[in-house]
Design a protein around this motif. Structure first.
Motif, PDB file in Angstrom:
ATOM      1  N   UNK A   1       3.396  47.332 -25.548  1.00  0.00           N
ATOM      2  CA  UNK A   1       2.873  46.846 -24.275  1.00  0.00           C
ATOM      3  C   UNK A   1       3.239  47.802 -23.141  1.00  0.00           C
ATOM      4  N   UNK A   2       4.446  48.357 -23.193  1.00  0.00           N
ATOM      5  CA  UNK A   2       4.886  49.296 -22.153  1.00  0.00           C
ATOM      6  C   UNK A   2       4.022  50.550 -22.157  1.00  0.00           C
ATOM      7  N   UNK A   3       3.674  51.020 -23.338  1.00  0.00           N
ATOM      8  CA  UNK A   3       2.824  52.212 -23.417  1.00  0.00           C
ATOM      9  C   UNK A   3       1.405  51.889 -22.955  1.00  0.00           C
ATOM     10  N   UNK A   4       0.916  50.708 -23.311  1.00  0.00           N
ATOM     11  CA  UNK A   4      -0.404  50.274 -22.846  1.00  0.00           C
ATOM     12  C   UNK A   4      -0.425  50.217 -21.322  1.00  0.00           C
ATOM     13  N   UNK A   5       0.609  49.612 -20.746  1.00  0.00           N
ATOM     14  CA  UNK A   5       0.680  49.479 -19.287  1.00  0.00           C
ATOM     15  C   UNK A   5       0.776  50.843 -18.609  1.00  0.00           C
TER      16      UNK A   5
ATOM     17  N   UNK B   1      -1.009  53.647  -5.699  1.00  0.00           N
ATOM     18  CA  UNK B   1      -1.681  52.392  -5.347  1.00  0.00           C
ATOM     19  C   UNK B   1      -2.481  51.754  -6.478  1.00  0.00           C
ATOM     20  N   UNK B   2      -2.539  52.408  -7.640  1.00  0.00           N
ATOM     21  CA  UNK B   2      -3.287  51.834  -8.758  1.00  0.00           C
ATOM     22  C   UNK B   2      -2.459  51.853 -10.045  1.00  0.00           C
ATOM     23  N   UNK B   3      -2.097  53.038 -10.469  1.00  0.00           N
ATOM     24  CA  UNK B   3      -1.399  53.192 -11.744  1.00  0.00           C
ATOM     25  C   UNK B   3      -0.054  52.465 -11.764  1.00  0.00           C
TER      26      UNK B   3
ATOM     27  N   UNK C   1       0.875  48.926 -13.712  1.00  0.00           N
ATOM     28  CA  UNK C   1       1.883  49.037 -14.769  1.00  0.00           C
ATOM     29  C   UNK C   1       2.966  47.971 -14.588  1.00  0.00           C
ATOM     30  N   UNK C   2       3.450  47.834 -13.374  1.00  0.00           N
ATOM     31  CA  UNK C   2       4.476  46.831 -13.089  1.00  0.00           C
ATOM     32  C   UNK C   2       3.945  45.413 -13.289  1.00  0.00           C
TER      33      UNK C   2
ATOM     34  N   UNK D   1       5.351  42.670 -15.936  1.00  0.00           N
ATOM     35  CA  UNK D   1       5.860  41.378 -15.469  1.00  0.00           C
ATOM     36  C   UNK D   1       5.232  40.241 -16.262  1.00  0.00           C
ATOM     37  N   UNK D   2       3.933  40.359 -16.513  1.00  0.00           N
ATOM     38  CA  UNK D   2       3.231  39.340 -17.302  1.00  0.00           C
ATOM     39  C   UNK D   2       3.790  39.289 -18.727  1.00  0.00           C
TER      40      UNK D   2
END
Length: 371
Positions: free
Chosen positions: A85-89, A343-345, A349-350, A354-355
């Protein structure tokens, strides 16, 4: 190569963040400067023509950084699912933005042979499998093929790391075997016409040895930073950096070797040197270079979408950029990538993590309640 009794604390790798910008901009120059290269000195022509080596650089760096960030003495920090999930984000939101920006140009200009091919290009790109399909590897946003390879590496990383941690084979021997495996089979198969350009240059399986070389160097860095190999690497890293520059400026190697890892061990030594504070590269750790390094993913993945829209808005259509236009385009690309990072990436990601964390916490509470 088992972990030593003591385990070192991690430090911020600002210089490795800064050097990412140089690799990304080298790839951009490789793609956009061919029309003006003939007016350049031969040394500069060689350097820019070899600019695709930046992708090999990123593959090795990816293995190094992931190991440095996630390795523990006996395994990997966190669960496999959290890692994925971290790599996806980290990569997918900006990757998808680049795809969305490029698709209108791809569709309007008819960069496909049929609607079926367009559908295959689109779906393979969305699901990050285009590098496995020779006819779609260039697809909608050509640099995206390397993200398709990275997705494959991310999938395997939780299984590769424990194997490396448990192996008893001499480190140098493994590096040498992986080094040969990274480019020699591809070169022989390609030079004899057995595999196509698309397969030789882009198939993720052929790039896996480079990633694993990065993992090995990362494991040395975290498990034995004061050991013999790491100490020697630090001492010779400045010479290695100069050697890499000389190779790129004075040679023209086949893409099937340079793109497929022939310089991978040199990159690994350089990474250890930079991670351990290579004094002559202190400028790479400056705040400006770190910011550019943080935006380097955007610089790489947005180069074609921004380039296409830059040409359209400049009235060039499909025409090539001249020297001054290239400089303006690069400035626009860098500024756009920094803004995209800020402002996007980074916010997305954060948000995604968080989700993921909230769902993970909820699952843990549910499991505890059942007991």
């Amino acid at each position: 190569m088992t972990a030593p009794p003591t385990w070192t604390s991690r430090i911020h790798l600002d210089k490795l963040t800064g050097v990412r910008f140089l690799a990304a901009i080298l790839v951009v120059l490789f793609h956009f400067t061919p029309p003006v290269q003939e007016r350049m000195p031969v040394v500069l022509q060689n350097l820019l023509s070899n600019g695709f080596v930046g992708v090999s650089f990123f593959f090795v760096l990816s293995g190094f950084i992931l190991t440095y960030s996630y390795a523990t003495p006996s395994g990997m920090r966190g669960s496999d699912r959290t890692f994925w999930w971290a790599r996806f984000a980290r990569i997918y939101p900006l990757y998808l933005l680049a795809l969305a920006m490029k698709f209108p140009v791809y569709f309007v200009k008819g960069e496909y042979s049929s609607y079926l091919d367009a559908a295959i290009d689109f779906l393979s790109s969305v699901f990050l499998v285009q590098a496995w399909i020779p006819t779609s590897v260039g697809g909608i946003n050509p640099p995206g093929w390397s993200l398709s390879a990275e997705a494959f590496f991310y999938l395997l990383f939780p299984f590769i790391l424990p194997i490396i941690q448990r192996t008893k084979i001499n480190f140098t021997s493994i590096i040498f075997a992986l080094w040969l495996a990274s480019f020699l089979p591809v070169y022989l198969l390609h030079s004899n016409g057995i595999i196509s350009d698309e397969t030789a240059y882009y198939l993720p399986l052929f790039h896996l040895p480079q990633f694993v070389i990065g993992v090995l160097f990362g494991w040395v860095m975290v498990s034995s930073p004061t050991g013999h190999f790491a100490t020697i690497s630090k001492k010779i890293s400045s010479i290695i950096a100069l050697g890499i520059l000389i190779i790129l400026a004075f040679t023209r190697m086949p893409m099937s070797t340079l793109n497929n890892g022939i310089l991978a061990p040199l990159f690994g030594i350089l990474f250890i040197g930079l991670a351990q504070g290579m004094s002559r590269a202190s400028w790479l750790g400056s705040s400006g270079m770190v910011l550019l390094g943080q935006a380097s993913f955007g610089i790489y993945i947005l180069q074609m979408p921004v380039g296409s829209w830059f040409k359209y808005l400049s009235g060039l259509g499909s025409g090539e950029l001249n020297g001054s236009q290239i400089l303006i385009y690069i400035a626009v690309l860098i500024i756009f990538s920094i803004l995209a990072f800020k402002f996007f990436e980074q916010p997305l990601q954060k948000l995604i993590m968080r989700i993921v964390k909230s769902r993970s916490d909820a699952e843990k509470k549910g499991t505890l309640a059942e007991h």
